[in-house]
Design an enzyme around this catalytic site. Structure first.
Site, PDB file in Angstrom:
ATOM      1  N   TYR A 249     -39.649 -11.834  -9.503  1.00 52.59           N
ATOM      2  CA  TYR A 249     -41.058 -11.026 -10.615  1.00 52.59           C
ATOM      3  C   TYR A 249     -39.854 -11.669 -12.117  1.00 52.59           C
ATOM      4  O   TYR A 249     -38.504 -12.433 -11.708  1.00 52.59           O
ATOM      5  CB  TYR A 249     -40.120  -8.755 -10.520  1.00 52.59           C
TER       6      TYR A 249
ATOM      7  N   GLY B  46     -36.383  -0.107   4.878  1.00 53.08           N
ATOM      8  CA  GLY B  46     -37.034  -0.138   3.983  1.00 53.08           C
ATOM      9  C   GLY B  46     -38.439   0.686   4.866  1.00 53.08           C
ATOM     10  O   GLY B  46     -38.674   2.016   5.268  1.00 53.08           O
TER      11      GLY B  46
ATOM     12  N   GLN C 233     -36.242   2.335  -9.415  1.00 49.46           N
ATOM     13  CA  GLN C 233     -36.309   1.204  -9.739  1.00 49.46           C
ATOM     14  C   GLN C 233     -37.213   0.591 -10.861  1.00 49.46           C
ATOM     15  O   GLN C 233     -37.857   0.331 -10.843  1.00 49.46           O
ATOM     16  CB  GLN C 233     -36.356   0.107  -8.846  1.00 49.46           C
TER      17      GLN C 233
END
Length: 356
Positions: free
Chosen positions: A178, A308, A98
């Protein structure tokens, strides 16, 4: 048979199961953004995932947003990541990197004194995690058009280096407030040039970055992560349903490996809106359980499911799900910690837990 354990095509690959390990920041790299041998063990332990998506990795020094996060800009970083991919592949796994440029969600102390960059000079609320602890964010500097072209090139170069390091593909992190989402969202992008204004202008940066990554890797080795209405890191958008419908619509015919959509708190059913617009593998995440993941696959809402903290605490999560075993509880106090084994590579696999 459970659909979780059936193969699925993700871009050019066939994943052996539909359990994807989510990208999770762990802050275990050294001060130069180089992963350690602990990171090698961490990802290798979890190689039974249908696909691993790495923690966010800064594509260039200006993309760093947190202390002890890893990069893919230097030869030392590439060499360290190569150990990770070799270990994952040795256990039969696949791993995408990523790419995470944090933009304004940074601080000069993380950038050798430079001011963080953004589409517009709008200070976010909140604090940055720096070597000195938490400090207030600063007002970022607005990128010029020439600088935007340089950032896009940074993503292309980072994609090339990720492939050199042995990664099977790359994911663009376009969520969590972001830089890509800063361009995409009306609350953080007040530009009136090619990269702002209308939804077409605000989406252009994300599309241009994806195009650069696809040119370098092949579109079928590129994914993108989005998280509509997550509103993390002071991000807002006036019309998110319109924004994300437009963005995903533009990806028709690209042949991307996957669209990774994580939802937290959104009242609108973005999966129903976005899945029909995307032609590749559709990955969903956000608080899933084994039962809810099974239901999503059975009802055709997703092609694969993303976990996750369950993967963080259970390196053999697919096997635990397969046999109905209890799960290790995740220790949140060690999610972001000094580079030690505790809470990182010491969660027991099923056989070890049963033996104990």
């Amino acid at each position: 048979m459970s659909q979780l354990f059936t193969p699925v095509r993700i871009g050019r690959y066939i994943a052996p199961n539909r359990l994807v390990m989510a990208p999770m920041t762990r802050s275990r790299a050294d001060s130069d953004g180089v992963p350690s041998d602990l990171t090698v063990a961490y990802y290798a332990q979890r190689a039974s995932a249908g696909l691993i998506i790495s923690e966010g990795v800064f594509p260039s020094a200006m993309g760093k947003g947190y202390v002890h996060t890893p990069g893919i800009e230097t030869e030392a970083q590439v060499a360290a990541w190569k150990k990770v991919t070799e270990a994952v592949h040795a256990r039969g796994g696949r791993i995408f990197m990523q790419l995470m440029h944090t933009g304004r969600i940074s601080h000069p102390s993380l950038l050798d004194g430079a001011t963080p960059v953004a589409p517009s000079a709008i200070k976010p609320e909140g604090q940055a995690w720096t070597p000195a602890g938490q400090v207030d964010f600063v007002t970022p500097r607005e990128l010029s058009l020439l600088e935007i072209a340089d950032v896009i090139e940074d993503y292309r170069q980072a994609t090339r280096r990720a492939l050199e390091a042995g990664f099977d593909g790359v994911e663009l992190h376009a969520a969590s407030g972001y830089l890509p989402e800063q361009f995409l969202s009306s609350g953080s992008n007040q530009r009136q040039d090619l990269y702002g204004g209308s939804v077409e202008g605000r989406a252009r940066f994300v599309l241009d970055v994806l195009d650069a990554m696809a040119v370098e890797a092949g579109a079928d080795r590129v994914g993108i992560k989005i998280s509509p209405e997550m509103n993390y890191n002071s991000i807002t958008d006036a019309a998110p349903q319109e924004t994300y419908a437009y963005l995903v619509e533009q990806l028709r015919g690209w042949g991307l490996a996957y669209l990774h959509v994580t939802l937290f708190g959104a009242q609108f059913d973005y999966h129903a809106q976005l899945r029909p617009r995307f032609e590749g593998a559709y990955l969903i995440g956000g608080g899933l359980t084994q039962d809810s993941a099974e239901s999503a696959l059975y009802e055709g809402k997703a092609d694969a499911t993303v976990f996750g903290s369950a993967f963080l605490a259970n390196p053999d999560l697919p096997e635990r799900f397969r046999v109905g075993a209890a799960l290790n509880a995740a220790d949140r106090s060690t999610f972001f910690a000094p580079p030690t084994a505790k809470g990182y590579i010491d969660y027991p696999a099923l056989a070890a837990a049963e033996a104990a």
